[in-house]
Design a protein around this motif. Sequence first.
Motif, PDB file in Angstrom:
ATOM      1  N   ARG A 283      -7.286  -1.743  -3.689  1.00 11.25           N
ATOM      2  CA  ARG A 283      -6.204  -1.515  -4.650  1.00 11.25           C
ATOM      3  C   ARG A 283      -5.707  -2.822  -5.263  1.00 11.25           C
ATOM      4  O   ARG A 283      -5.035  -2.831  -6.277  1.00 11.25           O
ATOM      5  CB  ARG A 283      -5.046  -0.756  -3.984  1.00 11.25           C
TER       6      ARG A 283
ATOM      7  N   ALA B  90       0.843  -1.203   0.000  1.00  5.38           N
ATOM      8  CA  ALA B  90       0.000   0.000   0.000  1.00  5.38           C
ATOM      9  C   ALA B  90       0.876   1.250   0.000  1.00  5.38           C
ATOM     10  O   ALA B  90       0.591   2.223  -0.707  1.00  5.38           O
ATOM     11  CB  ALA B  90      -0.934  -0.013   1.201  1.00  5.38           C
TER      12      ALA B  90
ATOM     13  N   ASP C 269      -7.293  -5.788   0.912  1.00  2.12           N
ATOM     14  CA  ASP C 269      -7.137  -4.334   0.966  1.00  2.12           C
ATOM     15  C   ASP C 269      -8.505  -3.677   1.067  1.00  2.12           C
ATOM     16  O   ASP C 269      -9.281  -3.724   0.120  1.00  2.12           O
ATOM     17  CB  ASP C 269      -6.419  -3.822  -0.291  1.00  2.12           C
ATOM     18  N   PRO C 270      -8.806  -3.036   2.203  1.00  2.00           N
ATOM     19  CA  PRO C 270     -10.118  -2.402   2.353  1.00  2.00           C
ATOM     20  C   PRO C 270     -10.349  -1.339   1.279  1.00  2.00           C
ATOM     21  O   PRO C 270     -11.486  -1.036   0.937  1.00  2.00           O
ATOM     22  CB  PRO C 270     -10.070  -1.766   3.742  1.00  2.00           C
ATOM     23  N   GLU C 271      -9.261  -0.807   0.733  1.00  2.00           N
ATOM     24  CA  GLU C 271      -9.417   0.231  -0.290  1.00  2.00           C
ATOM     25  C   GLU C 271      -9.491  -0.326  -1.703  1.00  2.00           C
ATOM     26  O   GLU C 271      -9.581   0.439  -2.669  1.00  2.00           O
ATOM     27  CB  GLU C 271      -8.273   1.241  -0.179  1.00  2.00           C
TER      28      GLU C 271
ATOM     29  N   ASP D 219      -1.321   6.998  -3.303  1.00  3.58           N
ATOM     30  CA  ASP D 219      -2.693   7.409  -3.649  1.00  3.58           C
ATOM     31  C   ASP D 219      -2.934   7.425  -5.145  1.00  3.58           C
ATOM     32  O   ASP D 219      -3.968   7.878  -5.597  1.00  3.58           O
ATOM     33  CB  ASP D 219      -2.967   8.849  -3.159  1.00  3.58           C
TER      34      ASP D 219
END
Length: 238
Positions: free
Chosen positions: A55, A25, A51-53, A30
């Motif tokens: 990616r 990460a 990955d909670p986001e 970003d």
Amino acid sequence: MRLFVANWKMHKTRGQARAFARDLAAQIGDRPPSVELVIAPPLTALEAVRDPEGRWSLAAQNVAAEAAGALTGEVSARMLADAGCRYVIVGHSERRRLFGEDGPLLARKLARARDENLTPIYCLGESEEERSRGLTAQVFERQAQTLAQDPASAPLVVAYEPVWAIGTGQAAAPEDAAAARARLRKLLANRQSLRLLYGGSVTPENAGKLLEASGMDGFLVGGASLEPSSFARIAGLA
Ligand code: PGA
């Protein structure tokens, strides 16, 4: 979008997987996604590397050929989907060679994956002996035949992984990977959504040239995917 799959095989505890996720990460930062990343950890580390986001997404390294039942030690496609997997590797040469998985069994595994909307990453490739005997084309045909009943409209990833290149430090020459790509495009011309990967001793050092010169859509990476910075470099993100 190019696709890079990390096949961890039987490596990493949950703690090590969490550390990897944190470091990867940090490498990605970003920036908006320019490539698709997939991680295939051991099942015990799926949750740790998620990955909670979003990616990267998750893959399983194997799936049961049956949907459910008294099959001690097996894990079903439904369980994998429920655990957050989007992809599943089917037909890796280690499964074929060390666990005796053959075409009919792999066809059933593909069908179970489809039942649960998991996208297969189907691996094929010739052994050293088959290569030296000039049998590469036949091996491709035979192993591609396993896909005959798999719906042509469903998205599919096929990884060309010559057995002699896996874990040996001897990657295929870019021209050989390009030839394999052309052969597979022809053999699988009926597929509506097909991405082709190369796998076998991909490193940050050889990745750029291999990708460019082979025309592949990405890589399936074993050993060099265990380090976040190495995997990120292979994916062109670091
Ligand atoms: P390797 O493995 O990158 O360590 O050669 C590739 C694979 O088996 O998927």
